[in-house]
Scaffold this motif. Sequence first.
Motif, PDB file in Angstrom:
ATOM      1  N   GLU A  86       0.824  -1.213   0.000  1.00  0.00           N
ATOM      2  CA  GLU A  86       0.000   0.000   0.000  1.00  0.00           C
ATOM      3  C   GLU A  86       0.855   1.259   0.000  1.00  0.00           C
ATOM      4  OE1 GLU A  86      -0.137  -2.382   2.188  1.00  0.00           O
ATOM      5  OE2 GLU A  86      -2.090  -3.378   1.994  1.00  0.00           O
ATOM      6  N   GLY A  87       1.925   1.252   0.803  1.00  0.00           N
ATOM      7  CA  GLY A  87       2.790   2.428   0.863  1.00  0.00           C
ATOM      8  C   GLY A  87       3.486   2.703  -0.452  1.00  0.00           C
ATOM      9  N   MET A  88       3.980   1.654  -1.115  1.00  0.00           N
ATOM     10  CA  MET A  88       4.660   1.855  -2.397  1.00  0.00           C
ATOM     11  C   MET A  88       3.687   2.309  -3.474  1.00  0.00           C
ATOM     12  SD  MET A  88       7.591  -1.049  -2.869  1.00  0.00           S
ATOM     13  CE  MET A  88       9.049  -1.044  -1.795  1.00  0.00           C
ATOM     14  N   ALA A  89       2.487   1.727  -3.495  1.00  0.00           N
ATOM     15  CA  ALA A  89       1.508   2.119  -4.499  1.00  0.00           C
ATOM     16  C   ALA A  89       1.069   3.570  -4.298  1.00  0.00           C
ATOM     17  CB  ALA A  89       0.300   1.180  -4.446  1.00  0.00           C
ATOM     18  N   ALA A  90       0.838   3.973  -3.050  1.00  0.00           N
ATOM     19  CA  ALA A  90       0.437   5.355  -2.781  1.00  0.00           C
ATOM     20  C   ALA A  90       1.561   6.331  -3.119  1.00  0.00           C
ATOM     21  CB  ALA A  90       0.034   5.505  -1.313  1.00  0.00           C
ATOM     22  N   GLY A  99       3.922   5.831  -5.361  1.00  0.00           N
ATOM     23  CA  GLY A  99       4.002   5.883  -6.814  1.00  0.00           C
ATOM     24  C   GLY A  99       2.926   6.761  -7.424  1.00  0.00           C
ATOM     25  N   ALA A 100       1.700   6.667  -6.887  1.00  0.00           N
ATOM     26  CA  ALA A 100       0.618   7.513  -7.395  1.00  0.00           C
ATOM     27  C   ALA A 100       0.920   8.991  -7.161  1.00  0.00           C
ATOM     28  CB  ALA A 100      -0.700   7.123  -6.729  1.00  0.00           C
ATOM     29  N   GLY A 101       1.501   9.302  -6.009  1.00  0.00           N
ATOM     30  CA  GLY A 101       1.830  10.697  -5.718  1.00  0.00           C
ATOM     31  C   GLY A 101       2.885  11.263  -6.652  1.00  0.00           C
ATOM     32  N   PHE A 102       4.004  10.542  -6.830  1.00  0.00           N
ATOM     33  CA  PHE A 102       5.061  11.019  -7.730  1.00  0.00           C
ATOM     34  C   PHE A 102       4.566  11.095  -9.172  1.00  0.00           C
ATOM     35  CE2 PHE A 102       8.155   9.789  -4.369  1.00  0.00           C
ATOM     36  CZ  PHE A 102       8.878  10.966  -4.346  1.00  0.00           C
ATOM     37  N   LEU A 103       3.798  10.102  -9.591  1.00  0.00           N
ATOM     38  CA  LEU A 103       3.288  10.105 -10.957  1.00  0.00           C
ATOM     39  C   LEU A 103       2.330  11.269 -11.193  1.00  0.00           C
ATOM     40  CD1 LEU A 103       3.135   8.676 -13.702  1.00  0.00           C
ATOM     41  CD2 LEU A 103       1.293   7.263 -12.770  1.00  0.00           C
ATOM     42  N   GLY A 104       1.439  11.529 -10.229  1.00  0.00           N
ATOM     43  CA  GLY A 104       0.502  12.641 -10.377  1.00  0.00           C
ATOM     44  C   GLY A 104       1.199  13.988 -10.427  1.00  0.00           C
ATOM     45  N   ILE A 105       2.174  14.199  -9.555  1.00  0.00           N
ATOM     46  CA  ILE A 105       2.899  15.472  -9.537  1.00  0.00           C
ATOM     47  C   ILE A 105       3.711  15.648 -10.823  1.00  0.00           C
ATOM     48  CG2 ILE A 105       4.714  16.776  -8.370  1.00  0.00           C
ATOM     49  CD1 ILE A 105       3.784  15.538  -5.760  1.00  0.00           C
ATOM     50  N   GLY A 106       4.368  14.572 -11.283  1.00  0.00           N
ATOM     51  CA  GLY A 106       5.156  14.671 -12.508  1.00  0.00           C
ATOM     52  C   GLY A 106       4.317  14.994 -13.725  1.00  0.00           C
ATOM     53  N   LEU A 107       3.158  14.328 -13.871  1.00  0.00           N
ATOM     54  CA  LEU A 107       2.278  14.611 -15.009  1.00  0.00           C
ATOM     55  C   LEU A 107       1.692  16.010 -14.917  1.00  0.00           C
ATOM     56  CD1 LEU A 107       0.407  11.185 -15.310  1.00  0.00           C
ATOM     57  CD2 LEU A 107       2.184  12.092 -16.824  1.00  0.00           C
ATOM     58  N   TRP A 108       1.325  16.421 -13.729  1.00  0.00           N
ATOM     59  CA  TRP A 108       0.762  17.752 -13.528  1.00  0.00           C
ATOM     60  C   TRP A 108       1.758  18.826 -13.946  1.00  0.00           C
ATOM     61  CZ3 TRP A 108      -1.596  19.485  -8.174  1.00  0.00           C
ATOM     62  CH2 TRP A 108      -2.149  20.761  -8.319  1.00  0.00           C
ATOM     63  N   LEU A 130      10.456  14.283 -15.864  1.00  0.00           N
ATOM     64  CA  LEU A 130      10.667  12.893 -16.264  1.00  0.00           C
ATOM     65  C   LEU A 130      11.096  12.040 -15.079  1.00  0.00           C
ATOM     66  CD1 LEU A 130      12.475  13.026 -19.736  1.00  0.00           C
ATOM     67  CD2 LEU A 130      10.132  12.368 -19.247  1.00  0.00           C
ATOM     68  N   GLY A 131      11.970  12.570 -14.245  1.00  0.00           N
ATOM     69  CA  GLY A 131      12.401  11.834 -13.063  1.00  0.00           C
ATOM     70  C   GLY A 131      11.254  11.550 -12.102  1.00  0.00           C
ATOM     71  N   LEU A 132      10.368  12.521 -11.921  1.00  0.00           N
ATOM     72  CA  LEU A 132       9.212  12.319 -11.048  1.00  0.00           C
ATOM     73  C   LEU A 132       8.274  11.248 -11.610  1.00  0.00           C
ATOM     74  CD1 LEU A 132       8.391  16.038 -10.151  1.00  0.00           C
ATOM     75  CD2 LEU A 132       9.375  14.316  -8.633  1.00  0.00           C
ATOM     76  N   ILE A 133       8.037  11.298 -12.921  1.00  0.00           N
ATOM     77  CA  ILE A 133       7.151  10.305 -13.542  1.00  0.00           C
ATOM     78  C   ILE A 133       7.758   8.908 -13.464  1.00  0.00           C
ATOM     79  CG2 ILE A 133       6.106   9.596 -15.724  1.00  0.00           C
ATOM     80  CD1 ILE A 133       5.896  12.552 -16.453  1.00  0.00           C
ATOM     81  N   LEU A 134       9.055   8.796 -13.722  1.00  0.00           N
ATOM     82  CA  LEU A 134       9.714   7.487 -13.659  1.00  0.00           C
ATOM     83  C   LEU A 134       9.726   6.950 -12.235  1.00  0.00           C
ATOM     84  CD1 LEU A 134      11.196   5.264 -15.140  1.00  0.00           C
ATOM     85  CD2 LEU A 134      13.318   6.564 -14.884  1.00  0.00           C
ATOM     86  N   GLN A 135       9.896   7.817 -11.253  1.00  0.00           N
ATOM     87  CA  GLN A 135       9.781   7.380  -9.862  1.00  0.00           C
ATOM     88  C   GLN A 135       8.412   6.782  -9.584  1.00  0.00           C
ATOM     89  OE1 GLN A 135      11.304   9.200  -6.201  1.00  0.00           O
ATOM     90  NE2 GLN A 135      11.994  10.895  -7.473  1.00  0.00           N
ATOM     91  N   GLY A 136       7.364   7.471 -10.047  1.00  0.00           N
ATOM     92  CA  GLY A 136       6.017   6.990  -9.796  1.00  0.00           C
ATOM     93  C   GLY A 136       5.752   5.627 -10.422  1.00  0.00           C
ATOM     94  N   THR A 137       6.092   5.457 -11.698  1.00  0.00           N
ATOM     95  CA  THR A 137       5.839   4.183 -12.352  1.00  0.00           C
ATOM     96  C   THR A 137       6.691   3.061 -11.764  1.00  0.00           C
ATOM     97  OG1 THR A 137       7.474   4.679 -14.082  1.00  0.00           O
ATOM     98  CG2 THR A 137       5.187   5.324 -14.488  1.00  0.00           C
ATOM     99  N   TRP A 138       7.933   3.390 -11.346  1.00  0.00           N
ATOM    100  CA  TRP A 138       8.797   2.344 -10.798  1.00  0.00           C
ATOM    101  C   TRP A 138       8.355   1.930  -9.400  1.00  0.00           C
ATOM    102  CZ3 TRP A 138      11.270  -1.119 -13.069  1.00  0.00           C
ATOM    103  CH2 TRP A 138      12.234  -1.892 -12.419  1.00  0.00           C
ATOM    104  N   PHE A 139       7.792   2.826  -8.608  1.00  0.00           N
ATOM    105  CA  PHE A 139       7.219   2.437  -7.323  1.00  0.00           C
ATOM    106  C   PHE A 139       6.061   1.462  -7.525  1.00  0.00           C
ATOM    107  CE2 PHE A 139       9.260   6.018  -4.972  1.00  0.00           C
ATOM    108  CZ  PHE A 139       9.685   5.292  -3.869  1.00  0.00           C
ATOM    109  N   PHE A 140       5.239   1.717  -8.550  1.00  0.00           N
ATOM    110  CA  PHE A 140       4.169   0.778  -8.877  1.00  0.00           C
ATOM    111  C   PHE A 140       4.742  -0.581  -9.256  1.00  0.00           C
ATOM    112  CE2 PHE A 140       1.202   4.442  -9.623  1.00  0.00           C
ATOM    113  CZ  PHE A 140       0.204   4.003  -8.777  1.00  0.00           C
ATOM    114  N   GLN A 141       5.803  -0.577 -10.060  1.00  0.00           N
ATOM    115  CA  GLN A 141       6.421  -1.835 -10.478  1.00  0.00           C
ATOM    116  C   GLN A 141       7.015  -2.579  -9.285  1.00  0.00           C
ATOM    117  OE1 GLN A 141       6.613  -3.167 -13.864  1.00  0.00           O
ATOM    118  NE2 GLN A 141       6.951  -4.871 -12.470  1.00  0.00           N
ATOM    119  N   MET A 142       7.639  -1.869  -8.369  1.00  0.00           N
ATOM    120  CA  MET A 142       8.196  -2.507  -7.175  1.00  0.00           C
ATOM    121  C   MET A 142       7.102  -3.133  -6.321  1.00  0.00           C
ATOM    122  SD  MET A 142      11.088   0.292  -6.076  1.00  0.00           S
ATOM    123  CE  MET A 142      11.292  -0.449  -4.460  1.00  0.00           C
TER     124      MET A 142
END
Length: 303
Positions: A4-8, A10-19, A173-185
């Motif tokens: 749950e912590g990694m998924a949350a 990842g969602a945070g980093f991905l949302g901020i990066g896309l925004w 790009l770094g923020l988005i990659l962090q988010g997707t990689w947290f989801f993958q982990m």
Amino acid sequence: MGWEGMAATGAGFLGIGLWRLVANSTPVDPGKQQHRSIRHCDLQSLFVAFLASLHILGSFLASHRDWRRGYPVASAMALESSGTASMFLVYSLAAILKEKTRILPLPKEILRLLAVTAFGLEFFLFYLKEDDGSGVQGQYHRLLLVPIGVCLVSTLLRICYPRSELLRFIQNLGLILQGTWFFQMASSIFSSRGMSQGCWLDQNGEGDYAVHCKGMMALHRGKAIATLQFNLHLAMILAVVLPTYAFFHKAGGGGDSSQISRYQQLGSSDQPVAGSFQLSETVPGSQIRAQSPTYVLEEEDEA
């Protein structure tokens, strides 16, 4: 930090990066640029503060739950990431106080230095998380250091080059990659379906976990799969982000992205504007004075 912590996270980093990517790739009228930058900075800071507070609360709850279950080591390890989240919370609160009040009149360089400190804590958290890093989870943590390091270096360079569009794009790009990689982990470590064949998860509480494999063959296969997944994440992000950035930039009527400042002509204004300049020329033997147009320098700077 469990599933749950990694998924949350990842969602945070991905949302901020896309925004930030969409906001920075959409040019606007220079007269509204300052207002838009302040508004986006406020919303981003509020979002970061909310996510950091949620992460800290979740870490303390997980630590308390592991302590009651009789896992003192896991209880302590569950609090590791709360220090990094606290630094992001300090950064976001400082940005909000700077923009909304006069209590903390900090320059943007100091705010970016706080962000550098937060990314530095995150970097060392995953760098020192494993004793030897020989397991499959160690490979995932090492690969996570790449986007964290990109965010760290790009944020540090933006202190010296605050107007650089390239650094801003690399940071996103770094923020988005962090988010997707947290989801993958979260999927590859804590899910049996995403786990590499021949490996299994040994977990004692929220923070104390390890991935074991049956022999060296399964271990090397798990590491190779992790590296392949990371390369696919990077390729897919570049394949999606670059056309998206170009589309929004073109749809917004953006010109040269390397343009640092814009000039707005105020031909209809008869009154001088603060920070403007006027040139006048007197023709000999005449009362006519030629007055040049007035220009205002518009600059964009976003934390």
